[in-house]
Design a protein around this motif. Structure first.
Motif, PDB file in Angstrom:
ATOM      1  N   GLY A   1      -1.777  12.686  -3.311  1.00  0.00           N
ATOM      2  CA  GLY A   1      -1.055  12.394  -4.535  1.00  0.00           C
ATOM      3  C   GLY A   1      -0.754  13.683  -5.256  1.00  0.00           C
ATOM      4  O   GLY A   1      -1.334  14.728  -4.944  1.00  0.00           O
ATOM      5  N   PRO A   2       0.139  13.653  -6.203  1.00  0.00           N
ATOM      6  CA  PRO A   2       0.862  12.477  -6.676  1.00  0.00           C
ATOM      7  C   PRO A   2       1.969  12.076  -5.709  1.00  0.00           C
ATOM      8  O   PRO A   2       2.396  12.877  -4.866  1.00  0.00           O
ATOM      9  CB  PRO A   2       1.455  12.940  -8.007  1.00  0.00           C
ATOM     10  N   THR A   3       2.424  10.834  -5.848  1.00  0.00           N
ATOM     11  CA  THR A   3       3.466  10.344  -4.952  1.00  0.00           C
ATOM     12  C   THR A   3       4.798  10.142  -5.656  1.00  0.00           C
ATOM     13  O   THR A   3       5.814   9.966  -4.991  1.00  0.00           O
ATOM     14  CB  THR A   3       3.056   9.000  -4.323  1.00  0.00           C
ATOM     15  N   ASN A   4       4.813  10.169  -6.976  1.00  0.00           N
ATOM     16  CA  ASN A   4       6.057   9.918  -7.707  1.00  0.00           C
ATOM     17  C   ASN A   4       7.089  10.991  -7.407  1.00  0.00           C
ATOM     18  O   ASN A   4       6.953  12.135  -7.841  1.00  0.00           O
ATOM     19  CB  ASN A   4       5.800   9.857  -9.216  1.00  0.00           C
ATOM     20  N   ARG A   5       8.058  10.599  -6.607  1.00  0.00           N
ATOM     21  CA  ARG A   5       9.183  11.469  -6.260  1.00  0.00           C
ATOM     22  C   ARG A   5       8.716  12.825  -5.739  1.00  0.00           C
ATOM     23  O   ARG A   5       9.246  13.870  -6.073  1.00  0.00           O
ATOM     24  CB  ARG A   5      10.117  11.601  -7.458  1.00  0.00           C
ATOM     25  N   ASN A   6       7.685  12.788  -4.896  1.00  0.00           N
ATOM     26  CA  ASN A   6       7.093  14.000  -4.350  1.00  0.00           C
ATOM     27  C   ASN A   6       7.249  13.967  -2.829  1.00  0.00           C
ATOM     28  O   ASN A   6       6.475  13.316  -2.133  1.00  0.00           O
ATOM     29  CB  ASN A   6       5.614  14.057  -4.751  1.00  0.00           C
ATOM     30  N   LEU A   7       8.267  14.639  -2.336  1.00  0.00           N
ATOM     31  CA  LEU A   7       8.592  14.611  -0.909  1.00  0.00           C
ATOM     32  C   LEU A   7       7.482  15.174  -0.026  1.00  0.00           C
ATOM     33  O   LEU A   7       7.167  14.574   1.010  1.00  0.00           O
ATOM     34  CB  LEU A   7       9.915  15.338  -0.655  1.00  0.00           C
TER      35      LEU A   7
ATOM     36  N   ALA B   1       1.334   1.644  -5.527  1.00  0.00           N
ATOM     37  CA  ALA B   1       2.724   1.952  -5.782  1.00  0.00           C
ATOM     38  C   ALA B   1       3.260   2.804  -4.625  1.00  0.00           C
ATOM     39  O   ALA B   1       3.137   2.398  -3.474  1.00  0.00           O
ATOM     40  CB  ALA B   1       2.859   2.665  -7.108  1.00  0.00           C
ATOM     41  N   GLY B   2       3.779   3.992  -4.944  1.00  0.00           N
ATOM     42  CA  GLY B   2       4.461   4.813  -3.953  1.00  0.00           C
ATOM     43  C   GLY B   2       3.674   5.125  -2.701  1.00  0.00           C
ATOM     44  O   GLY B   2       4.254   5.277  -1.623  1.00  0.00           O
ATOM     45  N   VAL B   3       2.372   5.218  -2.790  1.00  0.00           N
ATOM     46  CA  VAL B   3       1.557   5.528  -1.613  1.00  0.00           C
ATOM     47  C   VAL B   3       1.737   4.481  -0.522  1.00  0.00           C
ATOM     48  O   VAL B   3       1.592   4.768   0.666  1.00  0.00           O
ATOM     49  CB  VAL B   3       0.062   5.675  -1.993  1.00  0.00           C
TER      50      VAL B   3
ATOM     51  N   ASP C   1      12.223  -6.887 -13.263  1.00  0.00           N
ATOM     52  CA  ASP C   1      12.761  -6.159 -12.118  1.00  0.00           C
ATOM     53  C   ASP C   1      11.613  -5.632 -11.271  1.00  0.00           C
ATOM     54  O   ASP C   1      10.512  -5.394 -11.775  1.00  0.00           O
ATOM     55  CB  ASP C   1      13.629  -4.999 -12.586  1.00  0.00           C
ATOM     56  N   LEU C   2      11.879  -5.443  -9.995  1.00  0.00           N
ATOM     57  CA  LEU C   2      10.866  -4.907  -9.089  1.00  0.00           C
ATOM     58  C   LEU C   2      10.627  -3.425  -9.356  1.00  0.00           C
ATOM     59  O   LEU C   2      11.505  -2.718  -9.858  1.00  0.00           O
ATOM     60  CB  LEU C   2      11.321  -5.069  -7.630  1.00  0.00           C
ATOM     61  N   SER C   3       9.460  -2.963  -8.982  1.00  0.00           N
ATOM     62  CA  SER C   3       9.147  -1.539  -9.050  1.00  0.00           C
ATOM     63  C   SER C   3      10.020  -0.784  -8.054  1.00  0.00           C
ATOM     64  O   SER C   3      10.566  -1.371  -7.109  1.00  0.00           O
ATOM     65  CB  SER C   3       7.674  -1.319  -8.718  1.00  0.00           C
ATOM     66  N   LEU C   4      10.126   0.503  -8.231  1.00  0.00           N
ATOM     67  CA  LEU C   4      10.893   1.328  -7.297  1.00  0.00           C
ATOM     68  C   LEU C   4      10.309   1.210  -5.888  1.00  0.00           C
ATOM     69  O   LEU C   4      11.059   1.096  -4.911  1.00  0.00           O
ATOM     70  CB  LEU C   4      10.913   2.792  -7.755  1.00  0.00           C
ATOM     71  N   SER C   5       8.999   1.214  -5.771  1.00  0.00           N
ATOM     72  CA  SER C   5       8.357   1.095  -4.454  1.00  0.00           C
ATOM     73  C   SER C   5       8.750  -0.208  -3.764  1.00  0.00           C
ATOM     74  O   SER C   5       9.078  -0.214  -2.580  1.00  0.00           O
ATOM     75  CB  SER C   5       6.835   1.150  -4.592  1.00  0.00           C
ATOM     76  N   ALA C   6       8.707  -1.297  -4.498  1.00  0.00           N
ATOM     77  CA  ALA C   6       9.071  -2.596  -3.912  1.00  0.00           C
ATOM     78  C   ALA C   6      10.543  -2.623  -3.506  1.00  0.00           C
ATOM     79  O   ALA C   6      10.890  -3.135  -2.440  1.00  0.00           O
ATOM     80  CB  ALA C   6       8.756  -3.723  -4.884  1.00  0.00           C
ATOM     81  N   LYS C   7      11.396  -2.064  -4.340  1.00  0.00           N
ATOM     82  CA  LYS C   7      12.830  -2.029  -4.006  1.00  0.00           C
ATOM     83  C   LYS C   7      13.081  -1.213  -2.741  1.00  0.00           C
ATOM     84  O   LYS C   7      13.878  -1.604  -1.884  1.00  0.00           O
ATOM     85  CB  LYS C   7      13.627  -1.431  -5.159  1.00  0.00           C
TER      86      LYS C   7
END
Length: 150
Positions: free
Chosen positions: A52-58, A85-87, A113-119
């Motif tokens: 982590g972190p995973t938020n928009r972290n390539l 989430a993103g993980v 609305d769905l989370s970004l991860s779910a989308k």
């Protein structure tokens, strides 16, 4: 049944812990972030610590994809369950490629609305659970968790 339980720390981890009655009698492994809470709660569990972190972290997405490939290929779980989430994204993607059942339980905080991860991972999810009727109406493929729905 072999389960792979995946969540970020904090509320997502707490939500997955609330499902103890489901997963406690199954062979299971966890993927989450190393925090004081997760280390303490999972002290007697088999855990793989994610990057982590995973938020928009390539870079961490790539590291977690490598972790997903290794764990899923070696362990061959019957089911991958996540509360986000993103993980969870690379794990769900690779699990789906291998034909492993994937379940995403959307956060109680996601009302409209769905989370970004779910989308992002929606095409790779076998079952999507939501906790609000209005969210299920927006995503009719989702199943409503009636106990928590308001």
């Amino acid at each position: 049944m072999k389960l792979l339980l995946i969540s970020s720390s904090g509320g997502h981890f707490n939500a997955l812990c609330q499902l103890t009655s489901f997963w406690q009698n199954h062979d299971r492994q966890w993927v989450t972030f190393p925090t004081a809470t997760t280390r303490n709660y999972l002290a007697q569990e088999e855990v793989h610590w994610a990057f982590g972190p995973t938020n928009r972290n390539l870079p961490n997405l790539c590291r977690n994809l490598g972790l997903a490939v290794r764990i899923i290929y070696q362990e061959r779980p019957d089911m991958v369950i996540t509360t986000g989430a993103g993980v969870a994204v690379p794990f769900l993607l690779f699990a789906k490629l291998l034909g492993i059942k994937t379940i995403f339980i959307e956060s109680f905080t996601r009302v409209n609305d769905l989370s970004l991860s779910a989308k992002l991972i929606l095409p790779c999810i076998d079952v999507l659970y939501v906790q609000w009727k209005q969210l299920q109406q927006r995503y009719p493929q989702a199943k409503l968790i009636e106990v928590l729905a308001q």
